[in-house]
Design an enzyme around this catalytic site. Structure first.
Site, PDB file in Angstrom:
ATOM      1  N   GLY A 182       0.823  -1.209   0.000  1.00  0.00           N
ATOM      2  CA  GLY A 182       0.000   0.000   0.000  1.00  0.00           C
ATOM      3  C   GLY A 182       0.855   1.256   0.000  1.00  0.00           C
ATOM      4  O   GLY A 182       1.049   1.885   1.045  1.00  0.00           O
ATOM      5  N   GLU A 239      15.170  -4.772  -4.185  1.00  0.00           N
ATOM      6  CA  GLU A 239      14.343  -5.079  -5.344  1.00  0.00           C
ATOM      7  C   GLU A 239      14.840  -4.225  -6.520  1.00  0.00           C
ATOM      8  O   GLU A 239      14.102  -3.908  -7.439  1.00  0.00           O
ATOM      9  CB  GLU A 239      12.884  -4.739  -4.968  1.00  0.00           C
ATOM     10  CG  GLU A 239      11.779  -5.052  -5.944  1.00  0.00           C
ATOM     11  CD  GLU A 239      11.747  -6.470  -6.455  1.00  0.00           C
ATOM     12  OE1 GLU A 239      12.738  -7.192  -6.312  1.00  0.00           O
ATOM     13  OE2 GLU A 239      10.742  -6.845  -7.050  1.00  0.00           O
TER      14      GLU A 239
HETATM   15  C1  LIG Z   1      -0.173  -2.828 -12.871  1.00  0.00           C
HETATM   16  C2  LIG Z   1       0.223  -1.914 -11.789  1.00  0.00           C
HETATM   17  C3  LIG Z   1       0.362  -2.415 -10.518  1.00  0.00           C
HETATM   18  C4  LIG Z   1       0.680  -1.569  -9.478  1.00  0.00           C
HETATM   19  N1  LIG Z   1       0.755  -2.095  -8.218  1.00  0.00           N
HETATM   20  C5  LIG Z   1       0.960  -1.264  -7.184  1.00  0.00           C
HETATM   21  C6  LIG Z   1       0.944  -1.772  -5.851  1.00  0.00           C
HETATM   22  O1  LIG Z   1       0.767  -2.963  -5.629  1.00  0.00           O
HETATM   23  N2  LIG Z   1       1.114  -0.913  -4.840  1.00  0.00           N
HETATM   24  C7  LIG Z   1       1.326   0.422  -5.039  1.00  0.00           C
HETATM   25  O2  LIG Z   1       1.500   1.143  -4.083  1.00  0.00           O
HETATM   26  N3  LIG Z   1       1.360   0.945  -6.294  1.00  0.00           N
HETATM   27  C8  LIG Z   1       1.174   0.129  -7.356  1.00  0.00           C
HETATM   28  N4  LIG Z   1       1.178   0.643  -8.628  1.00  0.00           N
HETATM   29  C9  LIG Z   1       1.298   2.083  -8.815  1.00  0.00           C
HETATM   30  C10 LIG Z   1       2.619   2.535  -9.400  1.00  0.00           C
HETATM   31  O3  LIG Z   1       3.615   2.501  -8.437  1.00  0.00           O
HETATM   32  C11 LIG Z   1       2.362   3.948  -9.960  1.00  0.00           C
HETATM   33  O4  LIG Z   1       1.521   3.799 -11.070  1.00  0.00           O
HETATM   34  C12 LIG Z   1       3.618   4.654 -10.351  1.00  0.00           C
HETATM   35  O5  LIG Z   1       4.383   4.998  -9.222  1.00  0.00           O
HETATM   36  C13 LIG Z   1       3.311   5.919 -11.171  1.00  0.00           C
HETATM   37  O6  LIG Z   1       2.371   6.719 -10.526  1.00  0.00           O
HETATM   38  P1  LIG Z   1       1.063   7.227 -11.308  1.00  0.00           P
HETATM   39  O7  LIG Z   1       0.464   6.099 -12.029  1.00  0.00           O
HETATM   40  O8  LIG Z   1       0.250   7.977 -10.335  1.00  0.00           O
HETATM   41  O9  LIG Z   1       1.602   8.221 -12.417  1.00  0.00           O
HETATM   42  P2  LIG Z   1       1.949   9.766 -12.249  1.00  0.00           P
HETATM   43  O10 LIG Z   1       2.854   9.980 -11.094  1.00  0.00           O
HETATM   44  O11 LIG Z   1       0.707  10.557 -12.308  1.00  0.00           O
HETATM   45  O12 LIG Z   1       2.778  10.024 -13.584  1.00  0.00           O
HETATM   46  C14 LIG Z   1       2.231   9.799 -14.887  1.00  0.00           C
HETATM   47  C15 LIG Z   1       3.356   9.866 -15.867  1.00  0.00           C
HETATM   48  O13 LIG Z   1       3.938  11.161 -15.841  1.00  0.00           O
HETATM   49  C16 LIG Z   1       5.320  11.089 -16.057  1.00  0.00           C
HETATM   50  N5  LIG Z   1       6.020  11.710 -14.936  1.00  0.00           N
HETATM   51  C17 LIG Z   1       5.640  11.776 -13.641  1.00  0.00           C
HETATM   52  N6  LIG Z   1       6.536  12.452 -12.912  1.00  0.00           N
HETATM   53  C18 LIG Z   1       7.502  12.842 -13.741  1.00  0.00           C
HETATM   54  C19 LIG Z   1       8.722  13.578 -13.594  1.00  0.00           C
HETATM   55  N7  LIG Z   1       9.131  14.047 -12.408  1.00  0.00           N
HETATM   56  N8  LIG Z   1       9.492  13.747 -14.696  1.00  0.00           N
HETATM   57  C20 LIG Z   1       9.099  13.274 -15.897  1.00  0.00           C
HETATM   58  N9  LIG Z   1       7.965  12.580 -16.095  1.00  0.00           N
HETATM   59  C21 LIG Z   1       7.185  12.367 -15.037  1.00  0.00           C
HETATM   60  C22 LIG Z   1       5.660   9.613 -16.224  1.00  0.00           C
HETATM   61  O14 LIG Z   1       5.649   9.311 -17.592  1.00  0.00           O
HETATM   62  C23 LIG Z   1       4.497   8.918 -15.555  1.00  0.00           C
HETATM   63  O15 LIG Z   1       4.257   7.626 -16.084  1.00  0.00           O
HETATM   64  C24 LIG Z   1       0.880  -0.190  -9.709  1.00  0.00           C
HETATM   65  C25 LIG Z   1       0.770   0.308 -11.000  1.00  0.00           C
HETATM   66  C26 LIG Z   1       0.449  -0.528 -12.035  1.00  0.00           C
HETATM   67  C27 LIG Z   1       0.338   0.044 -13.413  1.00  0.00           C
END
Ligand SMILES: Cc1cc2nc3c(=O)[nH]c(=O)nc-3n(C[C@H](O)[C@H](O)[C@H](O)COP(=O)(O)OP(=O)(O)OC[C@H]3O[C@@H](n4cnc5c(N)ncnc54)[C@H](O)[C@@H]3O)c2cc1C
Lengths: 305, 380
Positions: B130, B244
């Site tokens: 989480g 990891e």
């Molecule tokens: C299949 C799957 C399983 C997951 N499982 C888990 C889980 O079990 N537990 C958990 O806690 N989380 C989980 N996650 C969440 C994952 O860790 C987040 O999706 C990830 O950290 C990105 O956050 P976000 O999706 O909110 O994208 P955002 O932070 O909103 O970003 C969207 C996009 O913007 C760009 N971006 C963002 N910041 C920057 C920057 N500083 N510079 C340049 N580009 C940027 C990147 O391209 C990014 O992909 C999972 C995600 C997926 C897709």
């Protein structure tokens, strides 16, 4: 599996790095008449004297150390003939006089290092031949940052009793090592520039649009360097085509990035960037370029049908 | 340098492959098709992982004290390659093995270790992670879920999102705020059946039941659920991430799926075409480059070097490899992505589209490469 150098290779790399850090022998200086390359005669002589070109013959150094050396030497602004001597000559069964120029599949046109070369090696499917050409390669003007020359008449070819496929594989490894080094040298130079040069009140290198492209370039270059060393270790045709193909495929985009981020400065002959990028441009087309290397790899891994 | 596997490594890989051959059922692909976070795969892991544990193949790299055999880093990695290439029959339990267990060994109280490590080592524990929240994705430190101290308890309120495995997990490795800033984050080991926790599955492109929202409303847990100290959360996840660092050996599955795609094209007599062959080679090059960059990280760890930037480069390369392979399949075998003909290609596709987003977006890795590896200055 151990991706660090052994003790002998590490010592070899350290001593080589010391030699290459000597700016008077390996550094950048402009050339009379604004020539595009600077043959490093002093560096060449030093490496020869110290026996560096024979690394591949030593069990504890091997082709891996030789490939690493080709890569490092190609990072220098001066150019020397290193790849063929370090990675082909030890495996030809005969001590050919160096510098060595190489022609593959009778490709037409100017040949790299021919004006300096004392031997010319020819690689074709029909066999491996060599000719003593001492001083017979006429220099030609060229866009590339290499000494380039044309043969004035047919050389006196002598056959070499070696497997053409094995030599072809070694030459792919050698080209990959040299191309990887040229791109790494160019990248280092551009990184230094974008850390220092400020526009819009901040260093260029702090702009994310620049950071991401250079970071991607670094990923390709470092991945390819490991693939090259693996190919030097295995001397497997698939590994060699893979390393060369990977670099040749990405060299265009990397070369573009390097020139973009150097701005107008990169177009001057007062800055060394062209020493790396115009070597890379020559190397990315060798042996048929990326299209051929990709097909070579596909054939080696999967065969055609 | 030595790029060949030792005889011992080869023997270990053979042992793992033999185990997979004998223990994966004939309909395994139709289970794996649902994705590592699915109910089907999680349920399967509860019968499969105990068998792995009995064969000494679940936690071989853990210390003997906790059911392992102190086996070397490379073996743990070979195990990961073969499991992922087979479609990850350990389901979410791979997290226990790779990082949750080791983190508990380092930061857990005796009571926490005794409670949680044995079920992990015997293949019977399902956890979820989480971390992410609606307002805290890439910028994880912006998380807002709060744990308020109330006597000997904490009361947790907030929301997590994208949580894999939450539907069946017994325990959540939860990040919550006990103060402000990075120093105000703590880790809690929260039983998922605690009153006030609500889990909702999010329909997605990667299979049903894979990712979830988890709501915490006045969730009361004893202080003994806290891992380490208040304020130690950020250090704990940094340690977890360093365990990891290379993540999942995704290039291994990509490389094998690419071979399967080529076999299919050959069967259709379409692989003689030079364009197809050269595109296949491009995808393979991306896989092999990723492989070498990942091996560099494993090698550093095996030699006891401190974590560096090599992992960030490796993760960028892995994203390219995964995408190149699935795109190759979609370009030259488009029909395989409809119907039931090729569940493995479809499953690979679902794993590939996640690669550049989950566990730190590719662009975040590029930021880290630029700043820490290339020493470029920080942006405005
Ligand atoms: C299949 C799957 C399983 C997951 N499982 C888990 C889980 O079990 N537990 C958990 O806690 N989380 C989980 N996650 C969440 C994952 O860790 C987040 O999706 C990830 O950290 C990105 O956050 P976000 O999706 O909110 O994208 P955002 O932070 O909103 O970003 C969207 C996009 O913007 C760009 N971006 C963002 N910041 C920057 C920057 N500083 N510079 C340049 N580009 C940027 C990147 O391209 C990014 O992909 C999972 C995600 C997926 C897709």
């Amino acid at each position: 599996m151990r991706l660090a150098f052994n003790e002998d290779q590490a010592t070899f790399a350290t001593v080589l790095a010391q030699m290459l850090s000597d700016d008077t022998e390996a550094g950048f200086r402009t050339v009379d008449g604004w020539g595009r390359f600077d043959y490093g005669h002093a560096l060449d002589a030093r490496l020869e004297e110290a026996g560096f070109f024979d690394a591949a013959r030593e069990d504890d150094l091997g082709a891996v150390a030789a490939a690493a050396m080709v890569h490092e030497v190609a990072k220098a602004p001066v150019v020397i003939e290193c790849a063929a001597t370090a990675l082909l000559r030890p495996f030809l069964g005969q001590e050919l006089p160096r510098p060595l120029a190489v022609r593959v599949d009778d490709a037409p046109g100017a040949i790299r290092f021919l004006p300096q070369a004392r031997s010319l090696l020819s690689i074709t499917d029909a066999g491996i031949r060599w000719a003593q050409i001492e001083g017979r390669g006429a220099p030609v003007e060229s866009l590339y940052a290499y000494p380039m020359g044309m043969l004035d008449d047919a050389p006196d070819w002598q056959p070499l009793d070696v497997d053409p496929n094995a030599v072809r594989t070694l030459w792919q490894v050698a080209l990959a090592a040299e191309l990887g080094g040229a791109l790494a040298g160019g990248l280092a130079s551009v990184l230094e520039h974008v850390r220092e040069r400020a526009q819009f009140g901040r260093p260029l290198g702090s702009f994310q649009g620049i950071q991401h492209r250079l970071a991607e370039d670094a990923v390709w270059i470092e991945g390819a360097q490991l693939l090259t060393l693996r190919a030097a270790d295995s001397r497997d045709p698939a590994d060699a085509a893979l390393a060369l193909g990977h670099l040749q495929s990405h060299a265009t985009r990397i070369g573009y990035d390097l020139h973009q981020f150097m701005g107008a400065m990169g177009l001057t002959l007062e800055h060394p960037l062209h020493r790396w990028t115009y070597r890379a441009r020559a190397l990315r087309a060798e042996m048929g370029g990326a299209p051929q290397a990709l097909l070579d790899y596909a054939d080696a891994r999967w065969d055609k049908r | 340098m030595d790029f060949a596997w030792s005889a011992e490594n080869d023997a270990f890989r053979t042992k793992v492959c033999d185990f997979l051959d004998s223990e994966l059922p004939a309909d395994w692909q139709s289970i794996a098709r649902h994705g590592p976070g699915s109910r089907e795969q999680t349920e399967f892991s509860l019968t499969f992982c105990p068998k792995l544990a009995d064969a000494g193949l679940l936690v071989p790299h853990w210390p003997e004290k906790w059911g392992g055999a102190d086996r070397p880093t490379w073996e743990h990695f070979i195990l990961g390659e073969e499991m992922w290439a087979a479609g990850e029959p350990r389901g979410g339990q791979y997290m226990n093995v790779n990082w949750i267990g080791p983190v508990l060994m380092r930061y857990g109280s005796e009571e926490q270790q005794a409670r949680y490590l044995p079920p992990m080592a015997s293949g019977r524990a399902i956890w979820c992670q989480g971390f992410s929240e609606p307002g805290a994705g890439s910028d994880l430190a912006a998380l807002r879920t709060r744990a308020l101290r109330d006597g000997d308890d904490y009361v947790i309120n907030g929301q997590k999102i994208w949580t894999s495995y939450a539907g069946m997990a017994e325990t959540c490795f939860l990040l919550a705020r006990t103060g402000e800033g990075r120093e105000g984050i703590a880790v809690f080991l929260v039983p998922m059946d605690t009153p006030g926790i609500e889990v909702r599955a999010i329909p997605s492109l990667i299979g049903h039941g894979d990712i979830h929202e988890v709501f915490f409303t006045d969730v009361r847990v004893p202080t003994s659920c806290r891992l380490g100290q208040e304020g130690e959360g950020w250090n704990i996840i940094s340690y977890a991430l360093s365990n990891e660092r290379v993540g999942i050996p995704r290039y291994e599955m990509s490389s094998r799926e690419l071979d399967a795609m080529v076999a299919e094209l050959k069967a259709r007599e379409s692989f003689g075409n030079a364009i197809v062959r050269s595109k296949a080679a491009e995808a393979a090059m991306a896989c092999e480059s990723a492989r070498m960059l990942v091996y560099r990280v494993v090698d550093e760890r095996a030699r006891g070097e401190p974590p560096g930037t090599a992992a960030n480069l490796a993760r960028v390369a892995v994203v390219e490899a995964d995408h190149k392979v699935t795109d190759f399949g979609m370009d030259f075998l488009p029909d395989c992505f409809s119907g039931d003909g090729h569940p493995a290609f479809q499953a690979h596709h679902e794993r590939a589209i996640v690669t550049g987003i989950a566990a730190g977006a590719a662009e975040i890795q590029l930021n880290l490469v630029a700043r820490r590896h290339l020493n470029l200055p920080k942006g405005a």
